[in-house]
Scaffold this active site. Sequence first.
Site, PDB file in Angstrom:
ATOM      1  N   CYS A   1     -14.328  39.077 -35.229  1.00 31.24           N
ATOM      2  CA  CYS A   1     -13.328  39.638 -34.321  1.00 31.24           C
ATOM      3  C   CYS A   1     -13.947  40.223 -33.056  1.00 31.24           C
ATOM      4  O   CYS A   1     -13.228  40.486 -32.091  1.00 31.24           O
ATOM      5  CB  CYS A   1     -12.511  40.715 -35.028  1.00 31.24           C
ATOM      6  SG  CYS A   1     -11.522  40.097 -36.401  1.00 31.24           S
TER       7      CYS A   1
ATOM      8  N   HIS B   1      -3.417  38.969 -32.435  1.00 30.85           N
ATOM      9  CA  HIS B   1      -4.867  39.050 -32.594  1.00 30.85           C
ATOM     10  C   HIS B   1      -5.467  37.657 -32.802  1.00 30.85           C
ATOM     11  O   HIS B   1      -5.773  37.271 -33.923  1.00 30.85           O
ATOM     12  CB  HIS B   1      -5.163  39.956 -33.795  1.00 30.85           C
ATOM     13  CG  HIS B   1      -6.613  40.208 -34.070  1.00 30.85           C
ATOM     14  ND1 HIS B   1      -7.631  39.856 -33.201  1.00 30.85           N
ATOM     15  CD2 HIS B   1      -7.228  40.774 -35.146  1.00 30.85           C
ATOM     16  CE1 HIS B   1      -8.800  40.202 -33.731  1.00 30.85           C
ATOM     17  NE2 HIS B   1      -8.575  40.757 -34.905  1.00 30.85           N
TER      18      HIS B   1
END
Length: 407
Positions: free
Chosen positions: A93, A343
Amino acid sequence: MTPDSPRPTSPVIVAARRTPIATAGRGLATLRVEQLAAPVLRTLLTDLRMPPTAVADVVLGNCMGPGGNVARVSALTAGFGPSVPGVTIDRQCGSGLDAVTLAAGQVLAGRGDLYLAGGAESASTAPIRAWRPSTPSGEPRPFERAPFAPPPYADPEMGVAADLVAREAGVTRERQDAYAARSHARAMAAMEAKRFVDELVPVGGLEQDERPRPGLDEWRLARLRTAFVPEADGGTVTAGNSCGVNDGAAAVAVTSERRRAEHGWPGLRLLDWECAGTDPDRPGLGPVTAVRRLLARQGRNLSEVGAIEFVEAFAGQVLACADALHLDPARICADGGALALGHPWGATGAVTLVRLFTRMVREDGPSLGLAAVAVGGGMGIAVLVERVPGEPVLGERVTGAAPVGAR
């Protein structure tokens, strides 16, 4: 190096763009990862009125794509020609944010004057993978994800880890739902005020983010069941106070202070950055260590930072970090974050810098900004930036409202 006397090779972000963020399987479902990244890369050069030959390298983060060198394929898809190289990185991430710091390091070292860096992710078109059979006559085994950490370290799913972090930090379900509701409300307000417009690159017919929900209040969120750990076992994380699975791309142009000054571009100077390793069982707390180290090295504290963007993977994780840092959560993601916007894993770190560019440069906002992200496997990345106003060039006044060529 001080803010008043930057080096000629100090790295500065002078353009920042992103695609709208789509829910996987919906608005951008048919576009491959390079088809998401390429329009963003092209637009950055249009904003700066620079040719592809000026680009030293393209650095992109990607987590779950087709493999190979996504950055190189994206640069070629963008029409940059064979002379522009590309390199792809994977820090889960944190990939999109880390790609920018790698480009900044190259600029600081004097290796080049203009890099395009960020990330892209297409969960919709990511390949379906399988482990090879353990015996010649066996069947392939489903491949869910690569390990974040090997034995004997814990390797929890991110949702399970977020539940653990929230429980240990004493972050209640009510606080998580309230934070998530606020993220959606802020994103909706920003969309209505058209604060995202100048950072967006329409692609695939999609012109705005898909995920933000009007009227998503705490009462509605409270009705959702826990998603990872049963409520009876202390679970508090739900689909509503977690991010979604999304498609999107984001990138910035990183140049040297010398070139920025030559063109009079406004921008964000990358003052410093930090990547910290932490407990793999509690990856959501990674930003705490990274932010503390970064600010201590710079002799700063959070009260001086006017714009703060965290990747909101889970409300409980963000709140646990805020509590540990003695940071008012209301200061995080003023226009909503990943809970509302989505996301796209390899891109979201770069989205935080695009958001800071809009808040600080396009809107002539605070002078200091901070971006941070938690990373699977127990890491955290934080970046500190400073607004640099534009300067007159050949009698032409360049304002802090937007880079040259931006809408």
